[in-house]
Structures are given as C-alpha cells and as structure tokens.
Design an enzyme around this catalytic site. Structure first.
Site, PDB file in Angstrom:
ATOM      1  N   HIS A 235       0.859  -1.193   0.000  1.00  0.00           N
ATOM      2  CA  HIS A 235       0.000   0.000   0.000  1.00  0.00           C
ATOM      3  C   HIS A 235       0.891   1.237   0.000  1.00  0.00           C
ATOM      4  O   HIS A 235       1.815   1.328   0.795  1.00  0.00           O
ATOM      5  CB  HIS A 235      -0.882  -0.019   1.255  1.00  0.00           C
ATOM      6  N   CYS A 273      -3.721   2.432  -4.631  1.00  0.00           N
ATOM      7  CA  CYS A 273      -4.570   3.294  -3.803  1.00  0.00           C
ATOM      8  C   CYS A 273      -4.589   4.674  -4.427  1.00  0.00           C
ATOM      9  O   CYS A 273      -3.619   5.439  -4.327  1.00  0.00           O
ATOM     10  CB  CYS A 273      -4.059   3.355  -2.359  1.00  0.00           C
ATOM     11  N   HIS A 300      -7.740   0.368  -4.201  1.00  0.00           N
ATOM     12  CA  HIS A 300      -8.517   1.239  -3.318  1.00  0.00           C
ATOM     13  C   HIS A 300      -8.907   2.439  -4.151  1.00  0.00           C
ATOM     14  O   HIS A 300      -8.017   3.175  -4.601  1.00  0.00           O
ATOM     15  CB  HIS A 300      -7.639   1.780  -2.189  1.00  0.00           C
ATOM     16  N   ASP A 353     -12.648   3.216  -1.129  1.00  0.00           N
ATOM     17  CA  ASP A 353     -11.800   3.550   0.009  1.00  0.00           C
ATOM     18  C   ASP A 353     -12.357   4.808   0.641  1.00  0.00           C
ATOM     19  O   ASP A 353     -12.753   5.742  -0.050  1.00  0.00           O
ATOM     20  CB  ASP A 353     -10.369   3.783  -0.488  1.00  0.00           C
ATOM     21  N   HIS A 354     -12.368   4.813   1.922  1.00  0.00           N
ATOM     22  CA  HIS A 354     -12.886   5.940   2.703  1.00  0.00           C
ATOM     23  C   HIS A 354     -14.230   6.422   2.135  1.00  0.00           C
ATOM     24  O   HIS A 354     -14.650   6.016   1.054  1.00  0.00           O
ATOM     25  CB  HIS A 354     -11.910   7.115   2.759  1.00  0.00           C
ATOM     26  N   TYR A 370     -14.442   5.183   7.413  1.00  0.00           N
ATOM     27  CA  TYR A 370     -15.098   3.924   7.006  1.00  0.00           C
ATOM     28  C   TYR A 370     -16.575   3.842   7.410  1.00  0.00           C
ATOM     29  O   TYR A 370     -17.023   2.853   7.984  1.00  0.00           O
ATOM     30  CB  TYR A 370     -14.310   2.724   7.575  1.00  0.00           C
TER      31      TYR A 370
HETATM   32  C1  DNO Z   1      -6.415   3.519   5.208  1.00  0.00           C
HETATM   33  C2  DNO Z   1      -5.893   2.273   4.660  1.00  0.00           C
HETATM   34  C3  DNO Z   1      -4.518   1.934   5.190  1.00  0.00           C
HETATM   35  C4  DNO Z   1      -4.119   0.549   4.741  1.00  0.00           C
HETATM   36  C5  DNO Z   1      -2.755   0.126   5.206  1.00  0.00           C
HETATM   37  C6  DNO Z   1      -2.336  -1.126   4.476  1.00  0.00           C
HETATM   38  O1  DNO Z   1      -7.565   3.771   5.136  1.00  0.00           O
HETATM   39  O2  DNO Z   1      -5.915   2.292   3.298  1.00  0.00           O
HETATM   40  O3  DNO Z   1      -4.546   1.993   6.583  1.00  0.00           O
HETATM   41  O4  DNO Z   1      -5.017  -0.376   5.237  1.00  0.00           O
HETATM   42  O5  DNO Z   1      -1.808   1.103   5.019  1.00  0.00           O
HETATM   43  O6  DNO Z   1      -1.271  -1.710   5.113  1.00  0.00           O
END
Ligand code: DNO
Length: 395
Positions: A235, A273, A300, A353-354, A370
């Site tokens: 990530h 991401c 993500h 994501d988020h 989340y």
């Molecule tokens: C945040 C996430 C990160 C992710 C870690 C993976 O929302 O995308 O915390 O889970 O960095 O190791």
C-alpha cells in the site's frame, strides 16, 4: 473487477448484513487482534472465514488488509529471522485457507495520517482532511521537532505557529487524536511522549536505510509468496510525503518503480490506492496504474482535492483531482488482457476507500473514513462507471 468492502471484524460497528446490502461480495479484513509479528494460525483464519460465510449472505473473505510488517523489520533492528519466519508462516496459513491477496505497508510508525476527521462537506456531512499548517503545528510545537520547519513552506510555518498560539488544550488533544486515528491496530495510540520514543527509535534511519530494510523484507518474503501462489501488494504511503522526520519510500511513481524492480516477480505487487498516490502533486494516478498494471492485485478507489500548500481533503469518489473513469479504464483493460492470456486470478478486487460521513453515519462512531453511507455512495458511483465502461467494450 470484484467489488470489495473493508470490514474490521466483529468489533466493526457495521454489520455483515449491512455489508451485504451494499452489494459488495468480497470481504477485505484482517485479524486485527493478533499483535504485529505473531503468526496467524490456520484455526484463527478459519474461524474468521467461517464467521463471514456462516452469515449466509454470499460474502467471502478474499483479501487481507493488512498483514502488518513489524516495526523491527522496518528498522532493521535485532535478529529478524523469527519475524520473517512468522510472516512466511502466516502467508502459508492464509494460502492453505484459500486467501491469496495480501495488502501491507512499509510506513514507519504511523499509517495513514490526517489532521482533521470532521471537515464539513455540503449539507452537513464530514470528510477527512490533511491540513499542512495543522500538521506543521503538531510537528513543530507539540512534538518539538524544530528542524522540521525546513520541510514546510514559510507561510505554512507562520500559520502553524499562529494556530498553535491560539489553540486550547482541547484543540491540541483533538489534533493528536486525529493524527493517531490511522494506526492500524485500531487499539494502538500514542501519547506525544510515546510518539517521541517511537520516533527516536528511527534515529539514523533515512531513505536509503529504510529502502535497504524493505529490500531485505522483499527478499525474505516474496519467494515464499510466489511458491504459495500468494500475491503481496504494498500500500502506498498516505500522505505520500515524509512525516515527523520519518522517511517514506512508497510515495511517487519512481518509488513504485523501485519496489517493482527490487524483486521483479508477479508476487511482488501493488495495492493501487488512488487516494494515497493522488495526494502527491507529481503523481498522475492513471499513468502510474498503466505503468504497473500487471502487478496490481488490489485497488482502493477514492479521490482527493489538493491545495497549493500541500493540504488535501477527501473528495467524493468521482470528484477531486484523479480522473476516476480513466483509472477504472486502465484496470478494466488489464483484466481483459489477463483473461485473453488465460492468466488465473485475472480479476482485481477493488473497494471504495474511505467515504464522507453522510446522513445516519454521523454520530455512529464507525472507524474514521469507514462509514456505511459514504462508502456505499462511492461504491455505487464507481460501480456505475465500471458498468458504463463495460457496456462500451468491444464484444
Ligand atoms: C487507510 C488504509 C490503510 C491501509 C494500510 C495497508 O484507510 O488504506 O490503513 O489499510 O496502510 O497496510
């Protein structure tokens, strides 16, 4: 592309029936209760799989996020053989249970970092925000790293000082807890004093040393992952910049290229991401995706709006600076290529994501970033993009 949803396990305020209601089928989760560095046993993995399957909702645990890399490995500290052996054992146990995509990060001390968890959005919702002046206030005046003034533009330093001088105890406590909110263990939090100790443990570790330690990790782990048919996916750093004097080495297009070349195998892959990479002014996310498409095993999808001083705020998934349809197009093209070449595991799990806290999310106390409604909005919008682009594909 396979729709995923991050679920934090039994302690998540969002229930499995609610996850099913979003329409996503792939669960993305971790055994957050197991301390970093310990083995995830087959029994523990099976128990979590069973919990998800027994809900009878058609949900399946397909991606681990995250299998944490112990800080001693990141610091290259002490006899690391047992930690590497434990990591490989966890991979082997996960593979035995049929879970083959593993997300992890190599960020020292802090995971994702924001200064504000409740920046207002239109109509009363809230968004996560990284404010450069607040971060500088924390770094310069609360942690006392005066040398770091050099890593912020002068006007940011001036605003940081004026924020700090006008801040109350409560404002500072809120800033500290916002910055700590990203720590993955969900239960780990540092006070300022503990944080200073954690930072001191990184004295002498710059970019070159951290890269060296990361290289060693890849060499210890990727061959085993390859043999097991497991795909690791790093990530990127969030935000993609050094923080608190800690180097961050998975932030830019060049950094990603370094990781991919360090061990040039399919098992050494990337979590694309878009929000993390997209917060760096020089990163063009669809281009980074197409340059590394063969190694993207998990995505993500989210968006950010950047500001000139280095601040950014999380935007709605189809708003912000990244061209989401262009990015989704790259991922769909890659899937088509894999399928046409008969590659197994062709499909990429992605998750919204988020999300903004919207409507009944407010006050529900779910993990920062989340919430249910905000992520469901993102999921639905991106599902629309995918459906539209697929409809335009040649037969
Ligand atoms: C945040 C996430 C990160 C992710 C870690 C993976 O929302 O995308 O915390 O889970 O960095 O190791």
């Amino acid at each position: 592309m396979i729709e995923g949803w991050r679920w934090f396990g039994p302690l998540d305020g969002i229930t499995l029936p609610e996850v099913a209601q979003t329409g996503a089928g792939a669960v993305v989760t971790a055994l957050h209760e197991i301390p970093s560095g310990e083995v995830w046993s087959v029994e523990a993995i099976q128990a979590r799989k069973a919990l998800i399957a027994e809900a009878g909702l058609g949900l399946e645990w397909l991606v681990v996020e995250s299998l944490p890399v112990h800080d001693d490995i990141k610091r290259g500290d002490g006899d690391l053989k047992p930690l590497f052996a434990n990591y490989r054992q966890s991979l082997s146990n996960l593979a035995e249970c049929g879970i083959n995509v593993i997300c992890y990060n190599f960020m020292p001390v802090l995971d994702w970092t924001r200064t504000t968890l409740d920046a207002p959005v239109r109509g009363g919702g809230t968004a996560l925000r990284f404010d450069a002046a607040r971060m500088a206030a924390f770094e310069l005046h609360m942690v006392g790293r005066e040398a770091s003034a050099d890593s912020y533009p002068d006007d940011v330093v001036i605003r940081a000082t004026s924020w700090f001088e006008g801040s109350s105890e409560a404002d500072r406590a809120k800033l500290l807890s916002s910055i700590m909110a990203g720590l993955p263990g969900a239960y780990d939090r540092y006070s300022v004093v503990e944080l200073k100790d954690a930072l001191a443990a990184y004295d002498g570790i710059g970019r070159a040393e951290l890269r060296e330690n990361y290289y060693r990790f890849l060499q210890e782990v990727i061959p085993a992952a390859s043999d097991l048919g497991v795909r690791m996916c790093v990530h990127p750093d969030d935000p993609p910049r050094d923080l608190l004097g800690l180097p961050r080495i998975v932030s830019t297009s060049e950094d990603v290229a370094w990781v991919m070349q360090a061990v040039p195998e399919r098992a050494n892959g990337l979590t694309l991401c878009s929000g993390s990479l997209g917060a760096h002014p020089q990163n063009d996310v669809p281009t980074i995706a197409s340059m590394n498409s063969e190694r993207i095993h998990f995505a993500h999808l989210r968006n950010v709006s950047k500001e000139a001083d280095g601040s950014f705020q999380e935007a709605a998934h189809l708003e912000g600076d990244t061209d989401m349809p262009a990015l989704v197009g790259v991922l769909l093209d890659e899937e088509r290529r894999r399928i046409s070449e008969g590659i197994s595991d062709a499909r990429i799990v992605w998750r919204p994501d988020h999300g903004h806290e919207l409507g009944s999310d407010i006050g529900r106390g779910t993990h920062p970033g989340y919430p249910l409604n905000g992520r469901m909005r993102g999921l639905a919008e991106i599902r629309g993009v995918i459906t539209g682009l697929r409809a335009l594909e040649p037969a």
